[in-house]
Motif scaffolding. Structure first.
Motif, PDB file in Angstrom:
ATOM      1  N   THR A 179      -6.997  -1.610  -3.291  1.00 34.15           N
ATOM      2  CA  THR A 179      -7.963  -2.241  -2.393  1.00 34.15           C
ATOM      3  C   THR A 179      -7.291  -3.432  -1.725  1.00 34.15           C
ATOM      4  OG1 THR A 179      -8.793  -3.773  -4.054  1.00 34.15           O
ATOM      5  CG2 THR A 179      -9.850  -1.598  -3.946  1.00 34.15           C
ATOM      6  N   SER A 180      -7.909  -3.929  -0.682  1.00 29.49           N
ATOM      7  CA  SER A 180      -7.348  -5.083   0.019  1.00 29.49           C
ATOM      8  C   SER A 180      -7.227  -6.287  -0.909  1.00 29.49           C
ATOM      9  CB  SER A 180      -8.224  -5.449   1.217  1.00 29.49           C
ATOM     10  OG  SER A 180      -8.240  -4.389   2.140  1.00 29.49           O
ATOM     11  N   VAL A 181      -8.219  -6.467  -1.763  1.00 28.37           N
ATOM     12  CA  VAL A 181      -8.192  -7.588  -2.704  1.00 28.37           C
ATOM     13  C   VAL A 181      -7.010  -7.450  -3.659  1.00 28.37           C
ATOM     14  CG1 VAL A 181      -9.452  -8.693  -4.599  1.00 28.37           C
ATOM     15  CG2 VAL A 181     -10.678  -7.958  -2.553  1.00 28.37           C
ATOM     16  N   GLU A 182      -6.782  -6.240  -4.155  1.00 32.18           N
ATOM     17  CA  GLU A 182      -5.658  -6.012  -5.070  1.00 32.18           C
ATOM     18  C   GLU A 182      -4.320  -6.255  -4.377  1.00 32.18           C
ATOM     19  OE1 GLU A 182      -7.523  -2.628  -8.033  1.00 32.18           O
ATOM     20  OE2 GLU A 182      -6.754  -2.006  -6.081  1.00 32.18           O
ATOM     21  N   VAL A 199      -3.752  -8.288  -1.747  1.00 30.70           N
ATOM     22  CA  VAL A 199      -3.589  -9.730  -1.535  1.00 30.70           C
ATOM     23  C   VAL A 199      -3.215 -10.405  -2.852  1.00 30.70           C
ATOM     24  CG1 VAL A 199      -4.799 -11.870  -0.947  1.00 30.70           C
ATOM     25  CG2 VAL A 199      -5.079  -9.833   0.482  1.00 30.70           C
ATOM     26  N   ASN A 200      -3.884 -10.024  -3.930  1.00 31.85           N
ATOM     27  CA  ASN A 200      -3.588 -10.595  -5.240  1.00 31.85           C
ATOM     28  C   ASN A 200      -2.142 -10.314  -5.637  1.00 31.85           C
ATOM     29  OD1 ASN A 200      -4.070 -11.903  -7.671  1.00 31.85           O
ATOM     30  ND2 ASN A 200      -4.653 -10.004  -8.676  1.00 31.85           N
ATOM     31  N   LYS A 201      -1.673  -9.096  -5.393  1.00 30.86           N
ATOM     32  CA  LYS A 201      -0.297  -8.739  -5.748  1.00 30.86           C
ATOM     33  C   LYS A 201       0.710  -9.517  -4.908  1.00 30.86           C
ATOM     34  CE  LYS A 201       2.703  -4.811  -6.552  1.00 30.86           C
ATOM     35  NZ  LYS A 201       2.830  -3.352  -6.607  1.00 30.86           N
ATOM     36  N   SER A 252       0.757 -13.157  -6.019  1.00 33.88           N
ATOM     37  CA  SER A 252       1.354 -13.348  -7.341  1.00 33.88           C
ATOM     38  C   SER A 252       2.866 -13.182  -7.299  1.00 33.88           C
ATOM     39  CB  SER A 252       0.746 -12.388  -8.358  1.00 33.88           C
ATOM     40  OG  SER A 252       1.122 -11.054  -8.059  1.00 33.88           O
ATOM     41  N   ARG A 291       0.839  -1.204   0.000  1.00 32.41           N
ATOM     42  CA  ARG A 291       0.000   0.000   0.000  1.00 32.41           C
ATOM     43  C   ARG A 291       0.872   1.252   0.000  1.00 32.41           C
ATOM     44  NH1 ARG A 291      -5.684  -0.542   1.815  1.00 32.41           N
ATOM     45  NH2 ARG A 291      -6.006  -2.728   2.254  1.00 32.41           N
TER      46      ARG A 291
END
Length: 94
Positions: free
Chosen positions: A17-20, A22-24, A27, A5
């Motif tokens: 966002t939190s989802v982005e 976690v996804n990053k 990955s 962040r």
């Protein structure tokens, strides 16, 4: 995740966002699935298939069998067609 962040904010982009985030993070090191195990999320390869998926797989298998049978029929028809053409040309030349 806070570092990701902070990187986004420092770069002048809107906060992720939190989802982005976690996804990053996931990955970046997909070989480490500790997070998924700790979150009690099964791997795709070990998850059980739904009955709908089983139905689709059986339909796909049936369609593949039909495709193979149709291709075999097409091969026979094409061979017959070639034979008919060659017979016609032979008769025409006589």
């Amino acid at each position: 995740m806070q570092a990701v962040r902070a990187e986004a904010i420092a770069a002048g982009t809107p906060p992720l966002t939190s989802v982005e985030v976690v996804n990053k993070v996931l990955s970046q090191d997909s070989s480490n699935d500790t997070f998924l195990k700790n979150a009690d999320i099964a791997e795709c390869s070990t998850r059980s298939r739904s009955s709908g998926e089983d139905v689709l797989r059986s339909q796909l298998a049936a369609e593949k069998e039909c495709s193979v049978a149709l291709q075999a029929q097409m091969d026979v028809v094409n061979k017959d067609n070639e034979r008919t053409k060659s017979d016609f040309l032979m008769l025409k030349s006589q």
